[in-house]
Design a protein around this motif. Structure first.
Motif, PDB file in Angstrom:
ATOM      1  N   ALA A  22      -8.432 -11.083  -6.769  1.00 56.40           N
ATOM      2  CA  ALA A  22      -7.419 -10.970  -5.749  1.00 56.40           C
ATOM      3  C   ALA A  22      -6.137 -10.835  -6.690  1.00 56.40           C
ATOM      4  N   PRO A  23      -5.785 -11.431  -7.739  1.00 54.94           N
ATOM      5  CA  PRO A  23      -4.435 -11.035  -8.576  1.00 54.94           C
ATOM      6  C   PRO A  23      -4.444  -9.550  -8.885  1.00 54.94           C
ATOM      7  N   GLY A  24      -5.861  -8.965  -9.229  1.00 51.31           N
ATOM      8  CA  GLY A  24      -5.910  -7.471  -9.483  1.00 51.31           C
ATOM      9  C   GLY A  24      -5.579  -6.708  -8.322  1.00 51.31           C
ATOM     10  N   ILE A  25      -6.074  -7.161  -7.307  1.00 51.50           N
ATOM     11  CA  ILE A  25      -5.821  -6.315  -6.120  1.00 51.50           C
ATOM     12  C   ILE A  25      -4.194  -6.410  -5.639  1.00 51.50           C
ATOM     13  N   ILE A  26      -3.676  -7.521  -5.824  1.00 52.02           N
ATOM     14  CA  ILE A  26      -2.060  -7.330  -5.668  1.00 52.02           C
ATOM     15  C   ILE A  26      -1.508  -6.598  -6.721  1.00 52.02           C
ATOM     16  N   ALA A  27      -1.673  -6.723  -7.774  1.00 50.17           N
ATOM     17  CA  ALA A  27      -1.192  -5.588  -8.857  1.00 50.17           C
ATOM     18  C   ALA A  27      -1.533  -4.151  -8.423  1.00 50.17           C
ATOM     19  N   GLN A  28      -2.725  -3.887  -8.097  1.00 46.39           N
ATOM     20  CA  GLN A  28      -3.305  -2.496  -7.580  1.00 46.39           C
ATOM     21  C   GLN A  28      -2.288  -2.226  -6.474  1.00 46.39           C
ATOM     22  N   SER A  29      -2.107  -2.775  -5.420  1.00 47.66           N
ATOM     23  CA  SER A  29      -1.691  -2.291  -4.209  1.00 47.66           C
ATOM     24  C   SER A  29       0.056  -1.878  -4.590  1.00 47.66           C
ATOM     25  N   SER A  43       6.297  -3.227  -9.912  1.00 55.21           N
ATOM     26  CA  SER A  43       6.672  -2.240  -9.154  1.00 55.21           C
ATOM     27  C   SER A  43       7.967  -1.272  -9.559  1.00 55.21           C
ATOM     28  N   ALA A  44       8.611  -2.238 -10.245  1.00 48.72           N
ATOM     29  CA  ALA A  44       9.894  -1.415 -10.828  1.00 48.72           C
ATOM     30  C   ALA A  44       9.583  -0.377 -11.863  1.00 48.72           C
ATOM     31  N   ASN A  59      -7.226  -4.918 -16.788  1.00 45.80           N
ATOM     32  CA  ASN A  59      -7.969  -5.731 -16.684  1.00 45.80           C
ATOM     33  C   ASN A  59      -8.161  -6.444 -15.182  1.00 45.80           C
ATOM     34  N   ALA A  60      -7.842  -5.430 -14.255  1.00 43.47           N
ATOM     35  CA  ALA A  60      -7.675  -5.864 -12.856  1.00 43.47           C
ATOM     36  C   ALA A  60      -9.181  -6.052 -12.383  1.00 43.47           C
ATOM     37  N   PRO A 115       0.799  -1.308 -18.956  1.00 44.44           N
ATOM     38  CA  PRO A 115       1.654  -2.617 -18.393  1.00 44.44           C
ATOM     39  C   PRO A 115       0.931  -3.312 -17.189  1.00 44.44           C
ATOM     40  N   LEU A 116      -0.022  -2.522 -16.558  1.00 43.06           N
ATOM     41  CA  LEU A 116      -0.592  -3.238 -15.402  1.00 43.06           C
ATOM     42  C   LEU A 116      -1.460  -4.423 -15.853  1.00 43.06           C
TER      43      LEU A 116
END
Length: 286
Positions: A95-102, A184-185, A220-221, A240-241
């Motif tokens: 779930a945290p990886g998908i937040i970062a991905q989106s 995101s920035a 590591n998503a 950075p991701l």
């Protein structure tokens, strides 16, 4: 003979005028530079977010992909237990990886918008205003962060419905918001930097598609660093991701994380991204 009473001290015309009239006749002193920049950044961010009032389609369509990742990929790999996650259910880990991905997918094509503004003549009009170029870039970057926050809320709601053990601590959720905005920035500024180099929407689309999936799979998503080959671990540590995902996992599900390092990397990455994109903004407008 008695002396005549002394005349009252003269009052200057400026002091005699009411403040409101004085402001009409004499404009206030301009703000100092350090006070102008935050105000211009907020103004540019608000202008970007105004576009959502007219067309919310992007938010709805972009919510489909993270939902599919959690519902299909997350549920399937939770059952087969193919990826070691240290005893954490895979859907929780994902779930945290998908937040970062989106968030990254929203920001990485932000340069297309600035090229469209160039082609429409909007960018040239913005550049002749007193607004610093860094304020223009920062406003757009943080507007991308706010859009990503909306996506993050969607993913968190879906994850909660799937039974993911998320924290509801307000301070940790605030940290999650900061992490999403900073990540995101950076990716929005990376996109605008590439736009300043390639100068074309078609080329930018090609570059965006070429780097998006390597950035995602080279982090590591989806899986921990321990299962990666050595060369991919080196790539992940420079990505950075990976730091964004690590911080989100630590804040949302309480897994071990290096929060101080994660925040430091994201802040430095965002600052470098803003500097690079601001430097190339003039080349884009030529």
């Amino acid at each position: 003979m008695s002396e005549a009473p002394a005349a009252p001290p003269a009052v200057s015309a400026d002091r005699a005028r009411p403040d409101g009239i004085d402001l009409l006749l004499r404009p206030p002193a301009p703000r100092a530079g350090w006070r102008v920049l935050p105000a211009r950044v907020v103004a540019m961010c608000a202008v970007e977010l105004q576009k959502l009032r007219h067309d919310r389609t992007e938010l709805y369509t972009r919510a489909v992909q993270p939902a599919l990742w959690l519902l299909i990929f997350g549920q399937t790999f939770t059952r087969i237990k193919a990826i070691p996650t240290g005893g954490i259910p895979y859907v929780d880990y994902l779930a945290p990886g998908i937040i970062a991905q989106s968030a990254m997918f929203i920001a990485i094509f932000y340069g297309i918008q600035i090229i469209w503004e160039r082609d429409a003549g909007v960018l040239n009009k913005l550049l002749v205003t007193p607004t610093p170029r860094s304020a223009l870039i920062t406003g757009k970057a943080f507007a991308a962060g706010v859009k990503a926050l909306i996506q993050a809320v969607v993913v968190i709601v879906i994850a909660a419905l799937l039974g993911v053990a998320l924290t509801w601590n307000p301070l940790k959720l605030l940290g999650v918001a900061v992490v999403v905005v900073l990540g995101s920035a950076f990716f929005a500024c990376l996109s605008m930097t590439i736009a300043g180099i390639v100068l074309s929407r078609d080329r930018l689309m090609g570059f965006g598609q070429a780097i998006t999936m390597p950035l995602f799979f080279g982090s590591n998503a989806l899986y921990p660093l321990s299962v990666m080959p050595g060369w991919l671990q080196a790539v992940s540590k420079a990505n950075p991701l990976s730091y964004q995902v690590d911080a989100l996992r630590g804040l949302l599900i309480g897994s071990p994380a290096h929060l101080a390092l994660d925040f430091a990397v994201l802040v430095v990455a965002a600052a470098l991204g803003i500097t690079a994109a601001s430097t190339l903004l003039g080349r884009l407008a030529r």
